[in-house]
Design an enzyme around this catalytic site. Structure first.
Site, PDB file in Angstrom:
ATOM      1  N   LYS A 197      47.929  32.491  41.670  1.00  0.00           N
ATOM      2  CA  LYS A 197      46.540  32.734  41.317  1.00  0.00           C
ATOM      3  C   LYS A 197      45.673  32.360  42.508  1.00  0.00           C
ATOM      4  CE  LYS A 197      42.967  31.395  38.091  1.00  0.00           C
ATOM      5  NZ  LYS A 197      42.647  30.746  36.829  1.00  0.00           N
ATOM      6  N   LYS A 250      47.628  37.204  40.203  1.00  0.00           N
ATOM      7  CA  LYS A 250      46.231  37.407  39.846  1.00  0.00           C
ATOM      8  C   LYS A 250      45.335  37.105  41.036  1.00  0.00           C
ATOM      9  CE  LYS A 250      42.809  35.162  37.030  1.00  0.00           C
ATOM     10  NZ  LYS A 250      42.491  34.062  36.183  1.00  0.00           N
TER      11      LYS A 250
HETATM   12  C1  PBG Z   1      40.826  30.114  34.208  1.00  0.00           C
HETATM   13  C2  PBG Z   1      40.804  31.586  34.271  1.00  0.00           C
HETATM   14  C3  PBG Z   1      39.967  32.374  35.051  1.00  0.00           C
HETATM   15  C4  PBG Z   1      40.305  33.692  34.775  1.00  0.00           C
HETATM   16  C5  PBG Z   1      41.315  33.687  33.835  1.00  0.00           C
HETATM   17  N1  PBG Z   1      41.631  32.358  33.549  1.00  0.00           N
HETATM   18  C6  PBG Z   1      38.822  32.016  35.914  1.00  0.00           C
HETATM   19  C7  PBG Z   1      38.966  31.241  37.128  1.00  0.00           C
HETATM   20  O1  PBG Z   1      40.028  30.803  37.553  1.00  0.00           O
HETATM   21  O2  PBG Z   1      37.913  31.020  37.712  1.00  0.00           O
HETATM   22  C8  PBG Z   1      39.638  34.869  35.421  1.00  0.00           C
HETATM   23  C9  PBG Z   1      39.941  36.186  34.863  1.00  0.00           C
HETATM   24  C10 PBG Z   1      39.027  37.262  35.282  1.00  0.00           C
HETATM   25  O3  PBG Z   1      38.272  37.180  36.264  1.00  0.00           O
HETATM   26  O4  PBG Z   1      39.058  38.288  34.604  1.00  0.00           O
HETATM   27  N2  PBG Z   1      40.855  29.660  32.882  1.00  0.00           N
END
Ligand code: PBG
Length: 324
Positions: A197, A250
């Site tokens: 991520k 992601k």
């Molecule tokens: C964290 C989380 C995020 C997203 C999914 N889970 C946000 C982040 O890390 O800032 C982002 C998903 C998206 O942008 O669609 N709980």
């Protein structure tokens, strides 16, 4: 002159021929819809940076999930927005918290027809918006945060979540959650780890959706640096060794190389998250009439599969299911 590429051309001549030889197919079965449910509202609230996506009330969430089931969508991922946020995000493990109630509502409505994935993190629940406990030096306390994640995992599994998906990028989170689930006899509940991520600029609209503002800070100390690819493979290997059943990359389109490399090193299912900013860019350009949004969405989602993903979390899920 018989150029070899003439053969390639010949095989492109009609749409049925193209369908016959297509190497990659995108199906409704590949789609997971991210859904937001907000505590204390009676009508859905629009999210201006995510046109077509809403913060659901408990009632409208159930209606939506029924529609997704009728379209054949096999999965949803749930995010809760609590009324009360605090420094540890304690609403995240409240057995009567918004996401726990929503999981029960969804399971009651659609049973085994839809897999309910519970996103496990505290950022939607903390008043500072970080994914863990922030200590006095403004540093995330990784190990203390794991204790919270264990409580959240147990409460989500007890509420009926089919899959637990930790998204906070804390070290050791998969092992901690596996232990917490086994402890209460949820050995059968799989973990989908958000392994790779990135600290992406593409999460902006999501933060609007969950009412989080990070003001002057960011998540670069725990999410990944977008310059790195080998590091993603190290994160994936670590999560697999801790017991992840599936892994995620992601965002998706900017990281197709990571998906392809992950495919080479593991046989477990790979998920890709086509995130809020990726959706918002397509919607914005399409609203201007600058691109054909439906076509670009299909093209991007298919590319994510071509790179090696098995399924895709995407805000385009419902509209794409209708097109397919
Ligand atoms: C964290 C989380 C995020 C997203 C999914 N889970 C946000 C982040 O890390 O800032 C982002 C998903 C998206 O942008 O669609 N709980």
């Amino acid at each position: 002159m018989p150029f070899p590429e003439q053969r390639l051309r010949r095989l492109r001549s009609t749409s049925s021929l193209r369908r016959l030889i297509a190497e990659t197919t995108l199906e409704v079965n590949d789609l997971v819809a991210p859904l937001f449910v907000r505590e204390g509202i009676s009508e859905p609230h629009e999210i201006s940076s995510l046109p077509g996506v809403v913060q659901h009330s408990r009632e409208s969430l159930v209606r939506e999930v029924n529609e997704l089931r009728d379209l054949g969508i096999p999965g949803i991922v749930l995010f809760g927005i609590p009324e009360r946020k605090d420094s540890t995000g304690s609403e995240a493990w409240n057995p009567e918290g918004i996401v726990q109630e929503a999981i029960r509502d969804c399971k009651k409505a659609v049973g085994e027809d839809i897999v309910v994935i519970a996103d496990l993190c505290v950022d939607e629940y903390t008043d500072h918006g970080h994914c863990g406990i922030v200590n006095d030096d403004e540093i995330i306390d990784n190990d203390a945060t794991l204790g919270l994640y264990k409580k959240i995992a147990q409460s989500q599994a007890k509420a009926g979540a089919d899959i637990i998906a930790p998204s906070g990028m804390m070290d050791g989170q998969v092992a901690a959650i596996r232990e917490a689930l086994d402890e209460i006899n949820f050995q059968q509940t799989p973990i989908l780890a958000y392994s790779a991520k990135y600290a992406s600029g593409l999460y902006g609209p999501f933060r609007d959706a969950v009412n989080v503002s990070l003001e002057n800070s960011d998540r670069k100390s725990y999410q990944q640096d977008w310059r790195n690819a080998r590091e993603a493979l190290a994160e994936i290997r670590a999560d697999l060794s801790e017991g992840a059943d599936m892994i995620m990359v992601k965002p998706a389109v900017t990281y197709l190389d990571i998906i392809a490399k992950a495919r080479e090193i593991t046989d477990v299912p790979i998920a890709a998250y086509h995130v809020s900013g990726e959706y918002a860019m397509i919607k914005a350009a399409s609203q201007q009439g600058w691109i054909d949004g439906d076509q670009v969405a299909l093209e991007q989602l298919t590319a994510i599969k071509r790179a090696g993903a098995n399924f895709i979390l995407t805000y385009h899920a419902k509209e794409t299911a209708k097109i397919l």
